[in-house]
Scaffold this active site. Sequence first.
Site, PDB file in Angstrom:
ATOM      1  N   THR A 213       0.881  -1.168   0.000  1.00  0.00           N
ATOM      2  CA  THR A 213       0.000   0.000   0.000  1.00  0.00           C
ATOM      3  C   THR A 213       0.913   1.211   0.000  1.00  0.00           C
ATOM      4  O   THR A 213       2.082   1.089   0.354  1.00  0.00           O
ATOM      5  CB  THR A 213      -0.875  -0.019   1.279  1.00  0.00           C
ATOM      6  N   ARG A 241     -13.379  -7.630  -3.078  1.00  0.00           N
ATOM      7  CA  ARG A 241     -12.829  -7.511  -1.720  1.00  0.00           C
ATOM      8  C   ARG A 241     -12.340  -6.077  -1.483  1.00  0.00           C
ATOM      9  O   ARG A 241     -11.658  -5.493  -2.308  1.00  0.00           O
ATOM     10  CB  ARG A 241     -11.670  -8.501  -1.559  1.00  0.00           C
ATOM     11  N   VAL A 242     -12.694  -5.523  -0.351  1.00  0.00           N
ATOM     12  CA  VAL A 242     -12.230  -4.185   0.001  1.00  0.00           C
ATOM     13  C   VAL A 242     -11.425  -4.282   1.290  1.00  0.00           C
ATOM     14  O   VAL A 242     -11.864  -4.918   2.255  1.00  0.00           O
ATOM     15  CB  VAL A 242     -13.428  -3.219   0.188  1.00  0.00           C
ATOM     16  N   GLY A 243     -10.245  -3.678   1.277  1.00  0.00           N
ATOM     17  CA  GLY A 243      -9.387  -3.715   2.466  1.00  0.00           C
ATOM     18  C   GLY A 243      -9.627  -2.525   3.372  1.00  0.00           C
ATOM     19  O   GLY A 243     -10.653  -1.845   3.288  1.00  0.00           O
ATOM     20  N   ASP A 244      -8.651  -2.261   4.230  1.00  0.00           N
ATOM     21  CA  ASP A 244      -8.788  -1.197   5.228  1.00  0.00           C
ATOM     22  C   ASP A 244      -8.502   0.196   4.667  1.00  0.00           C
ATOM     23  O   ASP A 244      -8.992   1.196   5.209  1.00  0.00           O
ATOM     24  CB  ASP A 244      -7.822  -1.451   6.381  1.00  0.00           C
ATOM     25  N   THR A 264      -0.796   0.160   6.845  1.00  0.00           N
ATOM     26  CA  THR A 264      -0.516  -0.827   5.798  1.00  0.00           C
ATOM     27  C   THR A 264      -0.320  -2.199   6.425  1.00  0.00           C
ATOM     28  O   THR A 264       0.335  -2.331   7.457  1.00  0.00           O
ATOM     29  CB  THR A 264       0.738  -0.454   4.974  1.00  0.00           C
ATOM     30  N   GLY A 265      -0.913  -3.201   5.798  1.00  0.00           N
ATOM     31  CA  GLY A 265      -0.779  -4.558   6.331  1.00  0.00           C
ATOM     32  C   GLY A 265      -2.039  -5.355   6.066  1.00  0.00           C
ATOM     33  O   GLY A 265      -2.787  -5.053   5.133  1.00  0.00           O
ATOM     34  N   GLY A 267      -5.335  -6.074   5.813  1.00  0.00           N
ATOM     35  CA  GLY A 267      -6.468  -5.154   5.858  1.00  0.00           C
ATOM     36  C   GLY A 267      -7.608  -5.605   6.752  1.00  0.00           C
ATOM     37  O   GLY A 267      -8.213  -4.801   7.461  1.00  0.00           O
TER      38      GLY A 267
HETATM   39  N1  ASP Z   1      -3.867  -2.969   3.804  1.00  0.00           N
HETATM   40  C1  ASP Z   1      -3.928  -3.308   2.415  1.00  0.00           C
HETATM   41  C2  ASP Z   1      -5.158  -4.099   2.145  1.00  0.00           C
HETATM   42  O1  ASP Z   1      -5.472  -4.961   2.924  1.00  0.00           O
HETATM   43  C3  ASP Z   1      -2.740  -4.071   1.940  1.00  0.00           C
HETATM   44  C4  ASP Z   1      -1.409  -3.618   2.513  1.00  0.00           C
HETATM   45  O2  ASP Z   1      -1.321  -2.585   3.115  1.00  0.00           O
HETATM   46  O3  ASP Z   1      -0.430  -4.321   2.345  1.00  0.00           O
HETATM   47  O4  ASP Z   1      -5.780  -3.903   1.147  1.00  0.00           O
END
Ligand code: ASP
Length: 344
Positions: A213, A241-244, A264-265, A267
């Site tokens: 991200t 799919r929707v992340g954070d 980031t990580g 989600g």
């Molecule tokens: N947080 C992001 C998501 O889940 C991916 C990421 O930050 O690596 O979409």
Amino acid sequence: MRSPMLTRSLLILGMPVLVLALGHATPPPDPRRAEVILTPGGAPRYAIAIHGGAGVISKAKIPDGGKAHLDSLRAALELGRSTLAAGGTSLDAVEKVVRSLEDDPLFNAGKGAVYDHDGMHELDAAIMDGRRLACGAVAAVKTVKNPISLARLVMERSPHVLLVGEGADRFAAEMGVARVGQDYFHTAHRYDEWQQELRKKRAGAPAGKSHGTVGAVALDRFGNLAAATSTGGTTDKLAGRVGDSPIVGAGTYADNRTCAVSGTGSGEEFIRHAVAHDIAALIEYRGATVQQAAESVVRGKLRPGDGGVIVVGRDGALALVFNSEGMYRGAADSAGRFEVKIWE
Ligand code: ASP
């Protein structure tokens, strides 16, 4: 004894006096009013932090020891720093930084976004203005070159906070932003990553942690905070799919009273724990510093390896905290700090 009729008349006659009196009362102080923070030299303080994703960033797998990533981060950080130094707003600085990282094929946002299970790219982004909790976000867009700028248009030119899928792409067309075909987002390394993920899943191995991200948080010389985050999501995610990242309070948050956060990580974990808002809440309710708040959530609530956050406080304090092997990141401020890092 006064008749009820007379009492009512007196009340009605008294109304203009009451309205006039209230009209002249001093309004309560605005808790989000910007406070210009001065450096010891007397200049207005500014600060910015950026990230390009967190996760398993193996030194062995990055061919040049991370040089290309560090160069990109340095250029993006300088873009944000110089915008703030020249008196630009935090909102403009975070949008510019995120746009530049979206255009950079090395990072999983815009060009270089990961592949989903259908072999497509679906992008998410959010931006937030700490002055008045204004925010805009888009999710699962397929045709927008720079989703962060579309998110800003949702904030500024629509009555909504979050637009998704086809409706968001249609809004992009109405707004006249740059549109691209799916081919634009392709990069060989993301395609290989997806193929590898498919092979792993076919062999029954656990899903990998392939994501990334980009994000930025900033305090400008006027004392206003802003945050922006943009992503392609996770490799081989299901369509839709929707992340954070585009979820306000999970991957993105900004409030002049406390801080601005971009995460980031993993989600799904960030959404479960409302990570970005939780950090702001610890500052608001407990009086935690940005460092304490970020550490408490990243180390105390997320699982080891889940990822990290960048945070800037209303006083310009910066925290860059992660619990994964690495996080592409950078920090700069008016006191002369300027650094980019991946590990340690
Ligand atoms: N947080 C992001 C998501 O889940 C991916 C990421 O930050 O690596 O979409």
